[in-house]
Design a protein around this motif. Structure first.
Motif, PDB file in Angstrom:
ATOM      1  N   LEU A 214       0.838  -1.201   0.000  1.00  0.00           N
ATOM      2  CA  LEU A 214       0.000   0.000   0.000  1.00  0.00           C
ATOM      3  C   LEU A 214       0.870   1.246   0.000  1.00  0.00           C
ATOM      4  CD1 LEU A 214      -2.745   1.460   0.338  1.00  0.00           C
ATOM      5  CD2 LEU A 214      -2.467   1.172   2.807  1.00  0.00           C
ATOM      6  N   LEU A 215       1.902   1.250   0.824  1.00  0.00           N
ATOM      7  CA  LEU A 215       2.807   2.389   0.881  1.00  0.00           C
ATOM      8  C   LEU A 215       3.483   2.620  -0.459  1.00  0.00           C
ATOM      9  CD1 LEU A 215       4.374   4.557   2.440  1.00  0.00           C
ATOM     10  CD2 LEU A 215       5.959   2.767   3.189  1.00  0.00           C
ATOM     11  N   ALA A 216       3.897   1.552  -1.132  1.00  0.00           N
ATOM     12  CA  ALA A 216       4.548   1.689  -2.430  1.00  0.00           C
ATOM     13  C   ALA A 216       3.606   2.323  -3.451  1.00  0.00           C
ATOM     14  CB  ALA A 216       5.021   0.321  -2.923  1.00  0.00           C
ATOM     15  N   PHE A 217       2.336   1.929  -3.424  1.00  0.00           N
ATOM     16  CA  PHE A 217       1.360   2.514  -4.356  1.00  0.00           C
ATOM     17  C   PHE A 217       1.183   3.999  -4.084  1.00  0.00           C
ATOM     18  CE2 PHE A 217      -2.821   3.775  -5.763  1.00  0.00           C
ATOM     19  CZ  PHE A 217      -2.978   3.140  -6.983  1.00  0.00           C
ATOM     20  N   LEU A 218       0.996   4.354  -2.815  1.00  0.00           N
ATOM     21  CA  LEU A 218       0.797   5.760  -2.470  1.00  0.00           C
ATOM     22  C   LEU A 218       2.016   6.593  -2.835  1.00  0.00           C
ATOM     23  CD1 LEU A 218      -0.929   5.348   1.015  1.00  0.00           C
ATOM     24  CD2 LEU A 218      -2.032   5.932  -1.158  1.00  0.00           C
ATOM     25  N   ALA A 219       3.217   6.055  -2.557  1.00  0.00           N
ATOM     26  CA  ALA A 219       4.439   6.801  -2.848  1.00  0.00           C
ATOM     27  C   ALA A 219       4.648   6.969  -4.341  1.00  0.00           C
ATOM     28  CB  ALA A 219       5.638   6.083  -2.223  1.00  0.00           C
ATOM     29  N   TYR A 220       4.283   5.967  -5.117  1.00  0.00           N
ATOM     30  CA  TYR A 220       4.466   6.019  -6.570  1.00  0.00           C
ATOM     31  C   TYR A 220       3.575   7.082  -7.197  1.00  0.00           C
ATOM     32  CZ  TYR A 220       4.956   4.210 -11.363  1.00  0.00           C
ATOM     33  OH  TYR A 220       5.204   4.070 -12.711  1.00  0.00           O
ATOM     34  N   HIS A 221       2.439   7.355  -6.579  1.00  0.00           N
ATOM     35  CA  HIS A 221       1.474   8.300  -7.144  1.00  0.00           C
ATOM     36  C   HIS A 221       1.452   9.654  -6.428  1.00  0.00           C
ATOM     37  CE1 HIS A 221      -0.059   4.389  -8.586  1.00  0.00           C
ATOM     38  NE2 HIS A 221      -0.604   5.056  -9.571  1.00  0.00           N
ATOM     39  N   LEU A 222       2.375   9.881  -5.520  1.00  0.00           N
ATOM     40  CA  LEU A 222       2.278  11.099  -4.714  1.00  0.00           C
ATOM     41  C   LEU A 222       2.464  12.369  -5.535  1.00  0.00           C
ATOM     42  CD1 LEU A 222       5.289  12.464  -4.050  1.00  0.00           C
ATOM     43  CD2 LEU A 222       5.450  10.508  -2.525  1.00  0.00           C
ATOM     44  N   VAL A 223       1.827  13.430  -5.082  1.00  0.00           N
ATOM     45  CA  VAL A 223       1.871  14.737  -5.740  1.00  0.00           C
ATOM     46  C   VAL A 223       2.765  15.667  -4.925  1.00  0.00           C
ATOM     47  CG1 VAL A 223       0.515  16.760  -6.404  1.00  0.00           C
ATOM     48  CG2 VAL A 223      -0.418  14.457  -6.741  1.00  0.00           C
ATOM     49  N   PRO A 224       3.779  16.273  -5.526  1.00  0.00           N
ATOM     50  CA  PRO A 224       4.675  17.168  -4.780  1.00  0.00           C
ATOM     51  C   PRO A 224       3.908  18.309  -4.118  1.00  0.00           C
ATOM     52  CG  PRO A 224       5.578  16.665  -6.953  1.00  0.00           C
ATOM     53  CD  PRO A 224       4.181  16.113  -6.932  1.00  0.00           C
ATOM     54  N   GLY A 225       4.297  18.611  -2.901  1.00  0.00           N
ATOM     55  CA  GLY A 225       3.661  19.679  -2.143  1.00  0.00           C
ATOM     56  C   GLY A 225       2.502  19.209  -1.295  1.00  0.00           C
ATOM     57  N   VAL A 226       1.804  18.162  -1.750  1.00  0.00           N
ATOM     58  CA  VAL A 226       0.634  17.630  -1.041  1.00  0.00           C
ATOM     59  C   VAL A 226       0.979  16.361  -0.283  1.00  0.00           C
ATOM     60  CG1 VAL A 226      -1.703  16.695  -1.347  1.00  0.00           C
ATOM     61  CG2 VAL A 226      -0.965  18.658  -2.695  1.00  0.00           C
ATOM     62  N   GLU A 227       1.894  15.558  -0.821  1.00  0.00           N
ATOM     63  CA  GLU A 227       2.239  14.269  -0.238  1.00  0.00           C
ATOM     64  C   GLU A 227       3.755  14.083  -0.195  1.00  0.00           C
ATOM     65  OE1 GLU A 227      -1.017  11.212  -1.905  1.00  0.00           O
ATOM     66  OE2 GLU A 227      -0.125  12.470  -3.461  1.00  0.00           O
ATOM     67  N   VAL A 228       4.217  13.397   0.802  1.00  0.00           N
ATOM     68  CA  VAL A 228       5.606  12.950   0.889  1.00  0.00           C
ATOM     69  C   VAL A 228       5.603  11.551   1.481  1.00  0.00           C
ATOM     70  CG1 VAL A 228       6.697  15.227   1.076  1.00  0.00           C
ATOM     71  CG2 VAL A 228       5.887  14.067   3.142  1.00  0.00           C
ATOM     72  N   ALA A 229       6.668  10.814   1.224  1.00  0.00           N
ATOM     73  CA  ALA A 229       6.759   9.451   1.754  1.00  0.00           C
ATOM     74  C   ALA A 229       8.213   9.067   1.917  1.00  0.00           C
ATOM     75  CB  ALA A 229       6.042   8.462   0.826  1.00  0.00           C
ATOM     76  N   GLY A 230       8.446   8.112   2.780  1.00  0.00           N
ATOM     77  CA  GLY A 230       9.776   7.562   2.995  1.00  0.00           C
ATOM     78  C   GLY A 230       9.644   6.122   3.404  1.00  0.00           C
ATOM     79  N   ASP A 231      10.750   5.517   3.780  1.00  0.00           N
ATOM     80  CA  ASP A 231      10.748   4.109   4.133  1.00  0.00           C
ATOM     81  C   ASP A 231       9.913   3.884   5.393  1.00  0.00           C
ATOM     82  OD1 ASP A 231      11.349   1.434   4.068  1.00  0.00           O
ATOM     83  OD2 ASP A 231      13.225   1.653   5.163  1.00  0.00           O
ATOM     84  N   GLY A 232       8.747   3.274   5.219  1.00  0.00           N
ATOM     85  CA  GLY A 232       7.881   2.960   6.349  1.00  0.00           C
ATOM     86  C   GLY A 232       6.884   4.026   6.720  1.00  0.00           C
ATOM     87  N   TRP A 233       6.804   5.121   5.960  1.00  0.00           N
ATOM     88  CA  TRP A 233       5.853   6.168   6.330  1.00  0.00           C
ATOM     89  C   TRP A 233       5.358   6.929   5.109  1.00  0.00           C
ATOM     90  CZ3 TRP A 233       7.086  11.236   5.149  1.00  0.00           C
ATOM     91  CH2 TRP A 233       8.421  11.505   4.856  1.00  0.00           C
TER      92      TRP A 233
END
Length: 497
Positions: A214-233
Motif C-alpha cells: 500500500l505504501l509503495a502505491f501511495l508513494a508512486y502516485h504522490l503529488v509534490p507539495g501535497v504528499e511525501v513518503a519515505g521508508d515505512g511512512w
C-alpha cells in the motif's frame, strides 16, 4: 449488511464460541447477566446462548442498556466491510457519520447527503443498525473520546471538543454511561497537558495487512507539495472542515491472519474539532475496514489471481482523503504516464493550491478545491485543451453539487452523473468510483496496466478478461493485485520518492 432482525443467533453464537475475529465489527454480543457487550473474539469465558443477544452496532447495544467491555474494547474494532461491499444507504450513512457530518450538519444534513428524508433515514438506520443517526453519532463520539483518553495527553476539555461533544458535561455524562467509568478512570495515571495541535492515535486494521505494498502505491502516485513518503511512512496535507491539517502514517506489514493490527497515525490539526474527520479519512485511505480473509478465500484456486493473493496477502484498495481530489487527479492522469501525471498535478497544485505551514518537510500546499479549479481558464492548464476543458467541467459539476463524491449518494447514480460529463469516459468513472467511493467490485479490462500485467504473467488476454466475471464481488482487489506486479521497488531514501 444485515438488518437487525436478520442476525441469526445460531450463526452468531458459533462465531462467538470459536472467537472468530473475522466477525469483529460485523456484529456485537451483549450479555444479559453482566450488562456488557463484546466483540465476537472477546477472550472472556463464552456465555450461555440463553444469556446473550446480538446487535449490528455498538450504538444498538448501548441503546439496549449495555456498556462496552473493558477487556476486548468492542467499539474499537474496524468497521463492517459490508459498508463498502453492499453500499446500502445505511452503510453510506455510517461513512458520513464517522466523518462527523451529524456533528457539523445535523441529521437533516446527513439525510440530504444520502438522498432521503431525515425521518426515512432514521427508520432505515434503526432497522439495519439498531439505532438512529443521533445514537450512532453519539457512539462514534464516545469511541473517539476513549481512544484520545487512552493514547494522548490532551486535556479532557480538548478531548471533549475533539471528539465532537458540544460540552464537557455532555462528554463526562456519555463516557460514564457508555463505559461505566469516568474520563479520569479511562485515562489511568497518565497526566494531561494542553494540546499543541498534534494528536497521535492507533488506527485498527484487519490482518493480513500488506502495508508495504500500500505504501509503495501511495508513494508512486504522490503529488509534490501535497504528499511525501519515505521508508515505512507516508504523510500528506488534509483539507478538513474547519481548518487545514496533516497526517503521517507509519505503515508496515502485519501478516498474521485473523488479528487486529494497528497503524500509527500522527495528525497535525489546527482545529481539534476536525479529529473525527481526519481519522475517518485516514482510515479510508488505508482501506482499514476491508476483510482480507474473505477476499483471499474468494480467490483461492483461481489460476490468475490466486497465486498473486498468496504472494501478497492482505493487499488493500488504496482509498482517498477527498473524493473531489481523486477525480481531478484521475482526469489529469488520463492517457499519460504516472510520472507525467505527478509532474502536471504538481504544477497545478503549486499554481492553484493554498499554501499552508506544516511541521513536515515537503508538505507545502492543500490540493486545490473544485470551486477554485472551476474558475480556471482551460487554455492555461498544462495539458491538452480537450482534457483541460473536461477537468474544468468536472470541477464545475463538483462545486455545484451536481456530482457528489463524499460516499453519500448511490454509487450507480454517481457513475451515471460522471459519464454524462463531457470528456469523462467509463474508465475514468470506474476508477473514480473504485478509489473515491471505495467500490470493491470494479474491473478495467481496457487498462493498459491490466493488459501488461496479464501478458507479463503469461496469461491469454481474452481468457483472463473473460474469467474476471468470477472475481465478483472483489474485482477491484483483483485489479490491485495485477497492478501490484508492475510496481517499481520502493526506495528506502525519502529523497528518492
Amino acid at each position: 449488511m444485515q438488518p437487525t432482525q436478520w442476525l441469526d443467533p445460531e450463526s452468531c453464537y458459533g462465531a462467538v464460541k470459536s472467537r472468530d475475529r473475522r466477525f469483529d465489527g460485523v456484529f456485537y454480543t451483549a450479555v444479559r447477566t453482566t450488562g456488557i457487550y463484546c466483540r465476537p473474539s472477546c477472550p472472556a469465558r463464552t456465555p450461555a446462548l440463553a444469556n446473550v443477544s446480538f446487535h449490528p452496532s455498538p450504538a444498538a447495544a448501548q441503546a439496549a442498556g449495555y456498556r462496552a467491555c473493558k477487556r476486548c474494547l468492542p467499539d474499537a474494532t474496524p468497521g463492517s466491510p459490508d459498508w463498502d461491499v453492499a453500499a446500502t444507504a445505511a452503510g453510506r450513512a455510517m461513512r458520513l457519520i464517522s466523518d462527523g457530518v451529524v456533528d457539523r450538519e445535523g441529521v437533516d444534513g446527513l439525510a440530504r447527503r444520502v438522498g432521503y428524508t431525515s425521518r426515512h433515514l432514521s427508520r432505515l438506520l434503526a432497522g439495519e443498525l439498531g439505532a438512529g443517526p443521533l445514537a450512532l453519532a453519539r457512539a462514534k463520539r464516545a469511541q473517539t473520546a476513549r481512544v484520545l483518553l487512552e493514547t494522548t495527553a490532551l486535556t479532557c476539555a480538548d478531548i471533549a471538543f475533539a471528539a465532537g461533544f458540544s460540552s464537557v458535561r455532555q462528554f463526562n455524562d456519555t463516557i460514564r454511561e457508555v463505559y461505566a467509568a469516568s474520563p479520569t478512570d479511562l485515562r489511568g495515571r497518565r497526566g494531561s497537558r494542553p494540546t499543541t495541535g498534534s494528536v497521535t492515535m492507533r488506527l485498527s486494521v484487519r490482518t493480513p495487512f500488506a502495508g508495504r505494498a500500500l505504501l509503495a502505491f501511495l508513494a508512486y502516485h504522490l503529488v509534490p507539495g501535497v504528499e511525501v513518503a519515505g521508508d515505512g511512512w507516508y504523510a500528506r496535507t488534509l483539507d478538513l472542515p474547519h481548518a487545514p491539517g496533516t497526517v503521517r502514517l507509519d505503515i508496515t506489514d502485519a501478516l498474521d491472519e485473523g488479528q487486529t493490527a494497528f497503524v500509527t497515525a500522527t495528525f497535525g490539526l489546527q482545529d481539534l474539532r476536525d479529529t473525527a474527520a481526519a481519522v475517518e479519512r485516514a482510515r479510508r485511505l488505508l482501506d482499514a475496514d476491508c476483510d482480507p480473509v474473505a477476499v483471499s478465500d474468494h480467490f483461492a484456486g483461481d489460476l490468475v489471481i490466486g497465486p498473486l493473493v498468496r504472494a501478497t496477502p492482505g493487499l488493500r484498495l488504496p482509498g482517498q482523503v477527498d473524493g473531489d481530489e481523486t477525480a481531478v487527479r484521475t482526469v489529469i492522469g488520463q492517457q499519460v504516464s504516472v510520472t507525467g501525471a505527478r509532474t502536471v498535478t504538481g504544477r497545478i497544485v503549486a499554481e492553484h493550491g493554498r499554501c499552508v505551514e506544516t511541521s513536515i518537510a515537503g508538505l507545502t500546499h492543500l490540493f486545490p478545491d473544485a470551486a477554485t479549479l472551476a474558475r480556471v481558464d482551460p487554455e492555461t492548464l498544462p495539458m491538452p485543451r480537450a482534457r483541460g476543458r473536461a477537468l474544468v467541467g468536472l470541477c464545475a459539476a463538483l462545486s455545484a453539487g451536481d456530482v457528489a463524491l463524499d460516499r453519500g449518494p448511490d454509487r450507480d447514480d454517481v457513475r451515471r452523473a460522471l459519464v454524462a460529463l463531457p470528456g469523462i469516459g467509463p474508465w475514468t468513472a470506474d476508477y473514480v468510483a473504485m478509489r473515491a467511493l471505495g467500490h470493491p467490485d470494479l474491473f478495467l479490462p481496457t487498462d493498459i496496466g491490466v493488459r501488461n500485467a496479464l501478458a507479463g504473467l503469461g496469461h491469454d488476454l481474452p481468457s483472463a478478461i473473460a474469467a474476471s466475471e468470477s472475481w465478483r464481488p472483489w474485482r477491484s482487489y483483483a485489479l490491485m493485485h495485477l497492478w501490484n506486479t508492475l510496481m517499481p521497488p520502493f526506495p528506502t531514501d525519502p529523497q528518492e520518492v
